[in-house]
Design a protein around this motif. Structure first.
Motif, short mmCIF file in Angstrom:
data_model
loop_
_atom_site.label_atom_id
_atom_site.label_comp_id
_atom_site.label_asym_id
_atom_site.label_seq_id
_atom_site.Cartn_x
_atom_site.Cartn_y
_atom_site.Cartn_z
N VAL A 46 0.83 -1.20 0.00
CA VAL A 46 0.00 0.00 0.00
C VAL A 46 0.87 1.26 0.00
O VAL A 46 0.58 2.25 -0.71
CB VAL A 46 -0.95 0.00 1.20
CG1 VAL A 46 -1.71 1.31 1.29
CG2 VAL A 46 -1.94 -1.15 1.08
N LEU A 47 1.98 1.24 0.80
CA LEU A 47 2.88 2.38 0.82
C LEU A 47 3.50 2.62 -0.55
O LEU A 47 3.65 3.76 -1.00
CB LEU A 47 3.98 2.17 1.87
CG LEU A 47 3.59 2.46 3.33
CD1 LEU A 47 4.73 2.08 4.26
CD2 LEU A 47 3.25 3.95 3.49
N ALA A 48 3.87 1.54 -1.22
CA ALA A 48 4.43 1.67 -2.56
C ALA A 48 3.42 2.29 -3.53
O ALA A 48 3.74 3.16 -4.34
CB ALA A 48 4.90 0.31 -3.06
N GLY A 49 2.17 1.82 -3.43
CA GLY A 49 1.13 2.39 -4.28
C GLY A 49 0.92 3.88 -3.99
O GLY A 49 0.72 4.69 -4.91
N ALA A 50 0.94 4.23 -2.68
CA ALA A 50 0.77 5.62 -2.31
C ALA A 50 1.91 6.49 -2.84
O ALA A 50 1.71 7.63 -3.26
CB ALA A 50 0.67 5.75 -0.79
N MET A 51 3.14 5.91 -2.82
CA MET A 51 4.28 6.66 -3.33
C MET A 51 4.18 6.87 -4.84
O MET A 51 4.48 7.96 -5.36
CB MET A 51 5.58 5.93 -2.98
CG MET A 51 6.85 6.70 -3.36
SD MET A 51 6.95 8.32 -2.53
CE MET A 51 7.29 7.80 -0.85
N VAL A 52 3.74 5.85 -5.56
CA VAL A 52 3.55 5.99 -7.01
C VAL A 52 2.48 7.04 -7.31
O VAL A 52 2.63 7.88 -8.21
CB VAL A 52 3.18 4.63 -7.64
CG1 VAL A 52 2.77 4.80 -9.10
CG2 VAL A 52 4.35 3.66 -7.52
N TYR A 53 1.39 6.97 -6.54
CA TYR A 53 0.30 7.94 -6.70
C TYR A 53 0.82 9.36 -6.44
O TYR A 53 0.53 10.30 -7.21
CB TYR A 53 -0.84 7.59 -5.75
CG TYR A 53 -1.77 8.73 -5.42
CD1 TYR A 53 -2.62 9.27 -6.38
CD2 TYR A 53 -1.81 9.26 -4.13
CE1 TYR A 53 -3.49 10.31 -6.06
CE2 TYR A 53 -2.67 10.30 -3.80
CZ TYR A 53 -3.50 10.83 -4.78
OH TYR A 53 -4.35 11.85 -4.46
N ALA A 54 1.62 9.57 -5.39
CA ALA A 54 2.17 10.89 -5.08
C ALA A 54 3.10 11.36 -6.20
O ALA A 54 3.12 12.54 -6.55
CB ALA A 54 2.92 10.85 -3.75
N ALA A 55 3.86 10.43 -6.80
CA ALA A 55 4.77 10.80 -7.89
C ALA A 55 3.98 11.25 -9.13
O ALA A 55 4.38 12.19 -9.84
CB ALA A 55 5.67 9.62 -8.23
N VAL A 56 2.85 10.57 -9.38
CA VAL A 56 2.02 10.96 -10.54
C VAL A 56 1.48 12.37 -10.34
O VAL A 56 1.50 13.21 -11.26
CB VAL A 56 0.88 9.95 -10.74
CG1 VAL A 56 -0.12 10.47 -11.76
CG2 VAL A 56 1.44 8.60 -11.16
N VAL A 57 0.98 12.64 -9.13
CA VAL A 57 0.45 13.98 -8.87
C VAL A 57 1.56 15.03 -8.92
O VAL A 57 1.34 16.17 -9.35
CB VAL A 57 -0.27 14.01 -7.51
CG1 VAL A 57 -0.82 15.39 -7.22
CG2 VAL A 57 -1.41 12.99 -7.49
N MET A 58 2.77 14.65 -8.51
CA MET A 58 3.90 15.56 -8.60
C MET A 58 4.20 15.91 -10.07
O MET A 58 4.53 17.05 -10.41
CB MET A 58 5.14 14.93 -7.95
CG MET A 58 6.41 15.77 -8.06
SD MET A 58 6.36 17.26 -7.04
CE MET A 58 6.70 16.54 -5.44
#
Length: 422
Positions: A46-58
């Motif tokens: 889940v943390l990995a998914g959240a990090m990918v999601y944050a990178a996309v928004v970045m």
């Protein structure tokens, strides 16, 4: 909040905080008590998914901008990742619970007041359900349901405060924009009023100029008619020959006044300037010059006229040409110190060239350009009315010709006018 082009600096700052939150959660789970790591594999995923999601928004910071079609989608992702980490790290006892407040605050900046309250209610209800299902039994701590309820209430309070402040800020922004728009409108209205006032003043000045021109133009033939009338009615009566000559002059003046009234009627009907193009007709140039000279009381031997044979009958703006010649001859007669006035006329291609030379006091070379200025007098008493030569210049331009002035050798002024042949 408005963004232009690539200017998403503030949005990127907000997204950077999201990345920092994900990293901080990872650190807390790594150094926290053993019970927060009961589902390590799922938590890491889940943390990995959240990090990918944050990178996309970045990479696409426009997703964070207020009032876009992605607002609910971003809010849903924030809520889903937060609830999932809470469920995997201790439920109501999880340190990730504090992130719920951040999710609501972020939603308040992205959604309207009512939508933010709806998000807080849904997120609080979902959190209570997750807390009841995933929280471990801890007798020394408050019941999970009570603790989860308190968090849900606080989420609602956070939503009200942040969404209210956001709405107030947006309302203030709209008020400021409205004030700026009103100020711009008032400024535009003031500019328009100032422009209208200037145009009205110019129109009034034009009317005044037109009246001055009419007075100046009608004065010469009327003065001549008064003199002729006095001569015709004087005692003893004049000879028959002089009487016939005087009556011919009267007829010429009447015809000239009739032409001027026709031109004035044209101006009134067409709203053209006072110096309109006039009527074009075929005339004998010599007769036209003599008629203009008679109008100002200028005759042989003081009038010395030389006319070329190729200008006996030409098609020109006769009425405008007579007005122009009358002004030039009157100016030369008035300031010629009783010396002869030399007038020549010749043809140059498609133009008729007139010269009027007097023996007046003359004009310094540096002042020649001021001769046709309105209400300006130069060279002693020359042009004391300030309109005669200005009228000449205006008529010349209206006819499509031009007039030039030069100092005459031995004293005096030479006026040269070139009139186009129709």
């Amino acid at each position: 909040m408005d963004f232009d082009g690539e200017d998403y600096g503030l949005a990127r700052t907000v997204v950077a905080v999201r990345v920092a939150v994900v990293i901080s959660i990872g650190v807390l789970l790594a150094i926290g008590p053993q019970w927060v790591r009961q589902h390590t594999a799922a938590t890491v995923a889940v943390l990995a998914g959240a990090m990918v999601y944050a990178a996309v928004v970045m990479a696409y910071p426009q997703l964070e901008v207020r009032r876009t079609r992605y607002s609910w989608l971003v809010t849903a992702f924030d809520s889903a990742f937060t609830l999932a980490l809470i469920a995997l790290s201790g439920g109501v006892y999880s340190p990730v619970v504090a992130v719920l407040a951040l999710a609501v605050i972020a939603s308040a900046a992205r959604l309207s007041f009512g939508e933010t309250l709806l998000v807080a209610l849904l997120l609080g209800a979902a959190y209570i359900l997750v807390a009841l299902i995933s929280s471990p039994e801890r007798p020394v701590s408050p019941a999970p349901a009570l603790q989860a309820g308190w968090w849900a209430v606080y989420l609602l309070f956070v939503a009200i405060i942040t969404a209210g402040l956001s709405a107030l800020a947006e309302r203030e922004h709209r008020s400021r924009v409205r004030a700026l728009v009103e100020a711009e409108a008032e400024h535009a209205a003031a500019e328009e009023e100032r422009d209208l006032r200037a145009r009205l003043l110019r129109s009034y000045q034009s009317q005044q100029d037109g009246l001055q021109v009419l007075v100046h133009e009608f004065r010469t033939p009327i003065t001549s008619l008064e003199a002729l009338t006095e001569a015709l009615t004087a005692k003893p009566p004049m000879s028959q020959a002089d009487r016939d000559t005087s009556l011919q002059l009267v007829a010429r003046h009447v015809h000239h006044l009739s032409d001027m009234l026709d031109a004035l009627s044209d101006v009134a009907l067409s709203r053209r300037p006072t110096f309109s193009a006039g009527r074009v007709r075929r005339v004998d140039v010599a007769d036209l010059i003599v008629a203009a000279a008679d109008a100002v009381g200028l005759a042989a031997p003081r009038l010395r006229l030389s006319v070329g044979g190729d200008v006996g009958a030409v098609t020109v703006n006769a009425q405008g040409l007579r007005r122009l010649l009358t002004n030039l001859l009157e100016n030369a007669s008035r300031h010629g110190r009783r010396e002869p006035v030399d007038v020549t006329c010749s043809r140059d291609g498609d133009e008729v060239v007139f010269t009027v030379a007097d023996r007046g006091p003359g004009i310094p070379a540096e002042n020649l350009g001021e001769l046709t200025a309105k209400y300006v007098s130069v060279g002693g008493q020359r042009g004391t009315a300030g309109l005669g030569l200005w009228i000449v210049q205006q008529i010349a331009e209206a006819m499509g010709g031009r007039v030039d002035f030069a100092a005459r050798d031995g004293g005096g002024l030479i006026a040269t006018f070139r009139a186009p042949i129709a």
